[in-house]
Scaffold this active site. Structure first.
Site, mmCIF file in Angstrom:
data_model
loop_
_atom_site.group_PDB
_atom_site.id
_atom_site.type_symbol
_atom_site.label_atom_id
_atom_site.label_comp_id
_atom_site.label_asym_id
_atom_site.label_seq_id
_atom_site.Cartn_x
_atom_site.Cartn_y
_atom_site.Cartn_z
ATOM 1 C CG ASN A 62 -0.483 -0.135 2.581
ATOM 2 O OD1 ASN A 62 0.483 -0.886 2.817
ATOM 3 N ND2 ASN A 62 -1.099 0.292 3.392
ATOM 4 C CD GLU A 64 -1.348 4.946 4.375
ATOM 5 O OE1 GLU A 64 -1.041 5.646 5.076
ATOM 6 O OE2 GLU A 64 -1.968 3.765 4.920
ATOM 7 C CB CYS A 73 -5.233 -1.167 -1.527
ATOM 8 S SG CYS A 73 -6.755 -0.526 -0.763
ATOM 9 C CD GLU A 75 -5.190 -6.016 -0.772
ATOM 10 O OE1 GLU A 75 -4.868 -4.618 -1.091
ATOM 11 O OE2 GLU A 75 -5.747 -6.751 -0.074
HETATM 12 N N1 THU Z 1 -5.242 -1.316 2.614
HETATM 13 C C1 THU Z 1 -4.833 -2.196 1.379
HETATM 14 O O1 THU Z 1 -3.503 -2.197 1.094
HETATM 15 N N2 THU Z 1 -5.437 -3.358 1.095
HETATM 16 C C2 THU Z 1 -6.729 -3.599 1.737
HETATM 17 O O2 THU Z 1 -7.497 -4.506 1.191
HETATM 18 C C3 THU Z 1 -7.360 -2.632 2.783
HETATM 19 C C4 THU Z 1 -6.703 -1.658 3.077
HETATM 20 C C5 THU Z 1 -4.529 -0.333 3.002
HETATM 21 C C6 THU Z 1 -5.055 1.210 2.578
HETATM 22 C C7 THU Z 1 -4.471 1.990 3.631
HETATM 23 O O3 THU Z 1 -3.244 2.332 3.199
HETATM 24 C C8 THU Z 1 -4.154 1.133 4.946
HETATM 25 O O4 THU Z 1 -4.349 -0.218 4.370
HETATM 26 C C9 THU Z 1 -5.296 1.460 5.748
HETATM 27 O O5 THU Z 1 -6.739 1.296 5.230
#
Ligand code: THU
Length: 160
Positions: A62, A64, A73, A75
């Site tokens: 992920n 940000e 995210c 995935e």
């Molecule tokens: N996040 C993911 O990378 N994958 C998911 O399926 C759920 C959430 C990340 C997004 C964000 O950077 C952090 O987790 C908190 O939501």
């Protein structure tokens, strides 16, 4: 009027050590990818690894952003990279590991709804199921035999 029941079946492994070797090695790639997460805002880091039918492994974490919705995210980082780099390849398996960096995450973390929708697009396009494995930092690992299994009532191109 009638009621319709929708069911999903999942396989639950007690821990990482129970995984078949090939899956454990893919999860290991996800673990390494998670270390590259850029998640200073949520302090929740996620790693994903994809095995393609050409033998390649694609990973993502992920990423940000100070403008929160601009982040992505793990995935989707991984699946869009796979689609961009190997547009003809099919995705065979996906391994996901996720957890807070400030407290231990012991329950398996499923892909969020937006990621399920994104993965569904590729599963439908390639016409073969994508196995999904997900876990927290330690503890149980959950397997779904396909994305469709964890996204009932998917919105797809047939509605357009
Ligand atoms: N996040 C993911 O990378 N994958 C998911 O399926 C759920 C959430 C990340 C997004 C964000 O950077 C952090 O987790 C908190 O939501």
């Amino acid at each position: 009027m009638k009621e319709v029941k929708i069911e999903s079946t999942l396989t639950v492994y007690d821990n990482f050590d129970e995984l078949p070797k090939s899956v454990a090695s893919l999860m290991q790639h996800a673990i390494e990818a998670r270390q590259k997460s850029y998640s200073p805002y949520s302090k929740f880091s996620v790693g994903a690894a994809l095995l393609l039918d050409n033998g390649e492994i694609i990973t993502g974490s992920n990423q940000e952003n100070a403008s929160y919705p601009s982040g992505l995210c793990a995935e989707r980082t991984a699946i869009y990279y796979a689609g961009a780099k190997y547009p003809e390849a099919k995705i065979v398996k996906m391994a996901i590991i996720a957890g807070s960096t400030i407290k231990q995450t012991m329950s398996p973390i499923p892909p969020c709804g937006a990621c399920r929708q994104a993965i569904a697009e590729y599963e439908i396009k390639q016409e073969t199921p994508i196995e999904i494995y997900f876990m927290g930092e330690i503890g149980k690992v959950v397997k779904s035999n396909s994305l469709a299994n964890i996204l009932p009532l998917v919105f797809d191109k047939s509605f357009l």
